[in-house]
Design an enzyme around this catalytic site. Structure first.
Site, short mmCIF file in Angstrom:
data_model
loop_
_atom_site.label_atom_id
_atom_site.label_comp_id
_atom_site.label_asym_id
_atom_site.label_seq_id
_atom_site.Cartn_x
_atom_site.Cartn_y
_atom_site.Cartn_z
N GLY A 38 0.79 -1.22 0.00
CA GLY A 38 0.00 0.00 0.00
C GLY A 38 0.83 1.27 0.00
N VAL A 42 8.77 -2.51 -3.52
CA VAL A 42 9.99 -2.97 -2.85
C VAL A 42 10.86 -3.66 -3.88
CG1 VAL A 42 10.95 -4.30 -0.93
CG2 VAL A 42 8.66 -3.31 -0.74
N ASP A 150 0.33 -1.90 11.49
CA ASP A 150 -0.10 -2.74 10.37
C ASP A 150 0.52 -4.13 10.50
OD1 ASP A 150 -1.55 -3.31 8.07
OD2 ASP A 150 0.02 -2.60 6.72
#
Length: 319
Positions: A38, A42, A150
């Site tokens: 989100g 990467v 998260d």
């Protein structure tokens, strides 16, 4: 065919760079795409000495928000102070450029979400070592003044050395930006604590313990203690209803239930969770050995030590 007797081919750990992916960031030559989340994409890169790193480049809409940049700078600074055996260290970062980024050590391993999807629920001994390790990681994270916000199976890597918690120090940076007023939701609804959903009291360290309770249930059962379905219904049940722990091993239920207390003050701290895991372990000791993962999963984790040559034409840090 019995469930989990044969496993589908694992998803590739790396993918080739796409036409819109950068080829270099701040002198780091990007060699492959690891994934997309989100907050951004990467990539695999290497330090000057050849150490593999995971480099996360923040999405443009976040980068354009001045409140995000301010908080991102503070959170990355705090995240770089986090040191612990079950966290992934932040090695480098730039919060001022056109595209903010940070680099962490690259850890070969399977996300817990993928491991359970492919192999089914984990054995009790593995779950206890997993939960204790993640709790110890949270102690390191909270000790540096960071709240993960998260924590979920996708942010817990199963490595040969134990579980590794990733992606701390970013979600909070976006929490008060203008993006929170749009369709972008910070955090993952299925792993949010009641206070994250209703906005009162503010999310704090105990928020991560609630998520740990859901992660523990998922690792042990492959399911969710508040059921399945759409995000809105799930969030309503998290706030209003008691969890259904009937699918979890009986010995784990008190630990999971304690983490899932509605009031943050009623949840245990990370050290208490570690002691609860210790009390449930054989001989009341937590000893992580080479064989802490089931054999089939351990074999696939070891395969992720290998970086595809076709994606890594040069291992040197660009200059």
């Amino acid at each position: 065919m019995a469930a989990h007797d044969e496993h589908p081919p694992p998803r590739p750990q790396f993918g080739p760079l796409g036409p819109t992916d950068p080829r270099e960031v701040a002198g780091y030559a990007l060699r492959a795409r690891i994934g997309t989340g989100g907050m951004g994409a990467v990539y695999l890169s290497y330090t000057r000495g050849g150490q593999p790193i995971a480099l996360k480049v923040v999405r443009g809409e976040f980068a354009e928000d001045p409140d995000f940049r301010r908080r991102f700078t503070a959170e990355v600074r705090a995240a770089r102070r986090v040191q612990g055996p079950y966290t992934v260290p932040v090695l480098d970062s730039n919060t001022e450029g056109a595209a903010p980024w940070l680099a962490t050590a690259y850890i070969p391993g399977f996300p817990l979400a993928e491991a359970v999807r492919r192999h089914g629920p984990l054995p009790l001994d593995t779950v206890l070592l997993l939960v204790a390790g993640v709790a110890e990681a949270l102690a390191s994270i909270h000790g540096a003044g960071v709240v993960h916000r998260d924590l979920k199976p996708g942010n817990v890597l199963l490595s040969a050395e134990g579980p590794k918690v990733i992606d701390f120090g970013i979600a909070q940076a976006a929490d008060t930006t203008a993006l929170t007023g749009t369709d972008v939701r910070v955090g993952t609804p299925a792993y949010m604590a009641p206070e994250q959903i209703v906005g009162n009291p503010p999310a704090g360290p105990a928020t991560d313990l609630f998520a740990l309770g859901i992660v523990a249930h998922f690792a042990a059962t492959g399911g969710h203690p508040f059921g399945e379905g759409g995000a809105h219904g799930l969030m309503y049940r998290i706030v209003q209803e008691d969890p259904d722990l009937s699918a979890a091993p009986e010995v784990l239920r008190p630990l999971i239930a304690a983490c899932l207390a509605k009031r943050p003050a009623d949840r245990p701290g990370p050290a208490q969770v570690v002691e609860m895991c210790r009390a449930l372990s054989p001989g009341q000791t937590l000893q992580r050995r080479d064989g802490w993962l089931p054999p089939a999963l351990a074999a696939q984790v070891s395969q992720r030590d290998t970086v595809p040559v076709s994606y890594t034409h040069s291992r040197a840090h660009a200059t």
